[in-house]
Design a protein around this motif. Structure first.
Motif, short mmCIF file in Angstrom:
data_model
loop_
_atom_site.label_atom_id
_atom_site.label_comp_id
_atom_site.label_asym_id
_atom_site.label_seq_id
_atom_site.Cartn_x
_atom_site.Cartn_y
_atom_site.Cartn_z
N MET A 243 0.84 -1.20 0.00
CA MET A 243 0.00 0.00 0.00
C MET A 243 0.87 1.25 0.00
O MET A 243 0.56 2.25 -0.65
N VAL A 244 1.99 1.18 0.71
CA VAL A 244 2.94 2.30 0.71
C VAL A 244 3.46 2.54 -0.71
O VAL A 244 3.52 3.68 -1.18
N SER A 245 3.82 1.46 -1.39
CA SER A 245 4.32 1.58 -2.76
C SER A 245 3.26 2.11 -3.71
O SER A 245 3.57 2.87 -4.64
N ILE A 246 2.02 1.72 -3.50
CA ILE A 246 0.91 2.22 -4.33
C ILE A 246 0.79 3.73 -4.20
O ILE A 246 0.63 4.45 -5.19
N LEU A 247 0.88 4.22 -2.96
CA LEU A 247 0.83 5.67 -2.73
C LEU A 247 2.00 6.36 -3.42
O LEU A 247 1.84 7.41 -4.05
N ALA A 248 3.19 5.76 -3.30
CA ALA A 248 4.38 6.36 -3.91
C ALA A 248 4.27 6.40 -5.43
O ALA A 248 4.64 7.40 -6.07
N THR A 249 3.76 5.32 -6.01
CA THR A 249 3.63 5.26 -7.47
C THR A 249 2.64 6.29 -7.98
O THR A 249 2.88 6.96 -9.00
N HIS A 250 1.53 6.47 -7.28
CA HIS A 250 0.56 7.48 -7.70
C HIS A 250 1.17 8.88 -7.57
O HIS A 250 0.89 9.76 -8.39
N THR A 251 2.01 9.04 -6.58
CA THR A 251 2.72 10.31 -6.41
C THR A 251 3.58 10.60 -7.64
O THR A 251 3.66 11.74 -8.10
N ARG A 252 4.22 9.56 -8.18
CA ARG A 252 5.04 9.72 -9.39
C ARG A 252 4.21 10.25 -10.55
O ARG A 252 4.64 11.12 -11.30
N LEU A 253 3.00 9.69 -10.69
CA LEU A 253 2.14 10.11 -11.80
C LEU A 253 1.72 11.57 -11.64
O LEU A 253 1.79 12.36 -12.57
N LEU A 254 1.29 11.92 -10.42
CA LEU A 254 0.86 13.30 -10.17
C LEU A 254 2.00 14.28 -10.37
O LEU A 254 1.80 15.42 -10.79
N GLY A 255 3.22 13.81 -10.07
CA GLY A 255 4.39 14.68 -10.21
C GLY A 255 4.70 15.07 -11.64
O GLY A 255 5.52 15.96 -11.88
N GLN A 256 4.07 14.42 -12.61
CA GLN A 256 4.30 14.74 -14.01
C GLN A 256 3.53 15.99 -14.45
O GLN A 256 3.72 16.49 -15.54
N ASP A 257 2.64 16.48 -13.57
CA ASP A 257 1.79 17.63 -13.91
C ASP A 257 2.01 18.73 -12.88
O ASP A 257 1.62 18.59 -11.72
N ILE A 258 2.66 19.80 -13.28
CA ILE A 258 2.98 20.89 -12.37
C ILE A 258 1.73 21.49 -11.72
O ILE A 258 1.78 21.99 -10.59
#
Length: 473
Positions: A243-258
């Motif tokens: 679940m921690v990794s899932i949160l981190a991965t979604h963070t990566r996606l959101l980080g692509q959009d300023i």
């Protein structure tokens, strides 16, 4: 026979005194693996190799573990007990599937996957095989993320989770409402207060498929899977490492959009707090740190501040078997160096490139190797000023030769990265013909990718080249 007697004595010593256990088991296993097969019972040696492989893995000796596991399988086959000794066979093959995958032997990993799926008797016993079936499709030679996602969603359905591969707007709205209801107006950091658990079958599947959905660029599916996982975690009242990794991965996606920097920061904070619950797991903590410093923090602070935490994570990630994260952190670091405007002739830079190159070679990650060797060639072109400085061909890298060996997604992503470097060189040496050619190639890659520094460098040279060429005219 003398080696056998010595080895048996070492095994007895290891069992009697833990202070001698590691080295005694290692030496005994090496000796026994070298003697005639008829001198040592094959099943006993298979079990010993499995034990030593696990010791190697605990020490981060990935290749040593792989050799022990393969010899253990050979012994098991020769004993005639394969699948008759069900639990041992399943354990050995599951370890070997993961090991072969981690050292880049994808075809062997898939062969063992098929073996387990054919002989295992329950869904729980088939889980590791199903998981690596997804991973070998997505991260094998062709890196077919879409195939990995489709196969992953089919397997999710086998385990009772039905998710559409192309969610509609109504699907996203419904899932968001259900997640918000489960959160009860609490922040995402409430997840870190849930009881931790090591049981994670459902979340492990969701994590893998969500990760490949991000790499495929399927933002709607990623968002839906993240929210579904959050809801399941709250409903089950558990927090798993996955679940921690899932949160981190979604963070990566959101980080692509300023424009979503604040939302990315919120998910990043939730991931970081949740990772601290499992702080003893250095691999997981380092994974989250690499995501935060590679994808989110550069949206909010200078790249220079993220360089040290990123490179510090390298060893912990490799020791934890997170090979792509471990080597990928080096790509992030290299691009942070460029973004920070640090000198390319620094004596600190080349040793770091060589460190990551060595890991990419040793762990058979050719596309990662390409990233480091091409960056090193960029530096050499600037230092030596060859006759054609905008061509990546020299002591470190030959673009034409390397790209000719690739195909599919690997070729596409590699061409994106080398074209960015060549456009950078074309700007410095003012080669308009090269600029036009590289801008044509990069016109297909205007969207951000998962590494913020790489995105910034690519968009920077595209924008500057277009501006300068327009200004000259």
């Amino acid at each position: 026979e003398l080696l056998v007697r010595i080895s048996n004595a070492l095994v007895d010593l290891a069992k009697a005194d833990k202070a001698y256990s590691d080295w005694a088991f290692f030496v005994a296993t090496d000796h026994l693996n070298s003697v005639l097969p008829e001198l040592v019972p094959r099943m006993d040696l298979a079990r010993l190799n499995l034990s030593v492989a696990k010791m190697n893995l605990a020490k981060g000796a990935t290749l040593g573990a792989n050799a022990n596991l393969n010899y253990g399988l050979t012994c098991l086959i020769h004993s005639g007990e394969k699948w008759k000794e069900y639990e041992f066979t399943l354990t050995l093959l599951n370890e070997l599937i993961e090991s072969e995958f981690n050292v880049g032997k994808y075809e062997l990993a898939f062969a063992h996957v098929q073996d387990v799926l054919e002989h295992a008797t329950s869904l729980d016993d088939k889980f590791t095989a199903y998981l690596y079936k997804v991973k070998t499709f997505a991260e094998g030679e062709d890196r077919d993320y879409h195939k990995g996602v489709i196969v992953g969603l089919e397997i999710c359905q086998i385990y009772g989770i039905k998710i559409p591969s192309s969610p509609k707007r109504t699907d996203l709205m419904k899932e968001n409402i259900k997640m918000e209801t489960a959160l009860r107006k609490q922040p995402l950091t409430v997840l870190s207060k849930l009881p931790p658990t090591e049981e994670s079958t459902v979340f492990r599947l969701l994590k893998e498929v969500q990760y490949y959905a991000v790499l495929e660029g399927n933002k709607d599916l990623t968002a839906l899977m993240t929210k579904r996982a959050i809801r399941l975690s709250l409903q089950k009242k558990i927090l798993s490492k996955d679940m921690v990794s899932i949160l981190a991965t979604h963070t990566r996606l959101l980080g692509q959009d300023i424009t979503k920097a604040k939302l990315a920061n919120a998910y990043g904070n939730a991931a970081e707090k949740a990772s601290e619950v499992f702080r003893e797991d250095k691999g997981l903590y380092s994974e989250v740190q690499v995501v935060l410093h590679g994808c989110v923090y550069p949206l909010l602070r200078p790249h220079r501040e993220s360089m040290e935490p990123t490179i510090d994570a390298h060893r912990s990630l490799l020791n934890a078997g997170k090979i792509d994260f471990g080597i990928g952190s080096g790509i992030g670091y290299a691009h942070m160096w460029l973004c920070a405007g640090l000198p390319l002739n620094s004596p600190l830079l080349k040793p770091k490139f060589l460190l990551y190159e060595e890991a990419a070679v040793r762990l058979q990650r050719p596309t990662f190797l390409l990233s480091f060797s091409s960056l090193r060639q960029l530096v050499l072109n600037l230092q030596k000023s060859p006759p054609n400085p905008t061509v990546l061909k020299g002591d470190a890298f030959d673009e034409e030769s390397v790209l000719s060996t690739l195909e599919g997604n690997s070729l596409s992503m590699s061409r994106r990265d080398t074209s960015t470097l060549r456009l950078f060189l074309a700007l410095l040496f003012w080669d308009e013909e090269c600029m036009v050619k590289m801008l044509g190639i990069l016109s297909e890659f205007a969207k951000p990718d998962i590494i913020a520094g790489r995105t910034y460098n690519r968009l920077f040279v595209i924008g500057l080249a277009g501006f300068e060429m327009g200004r000259k005219k």
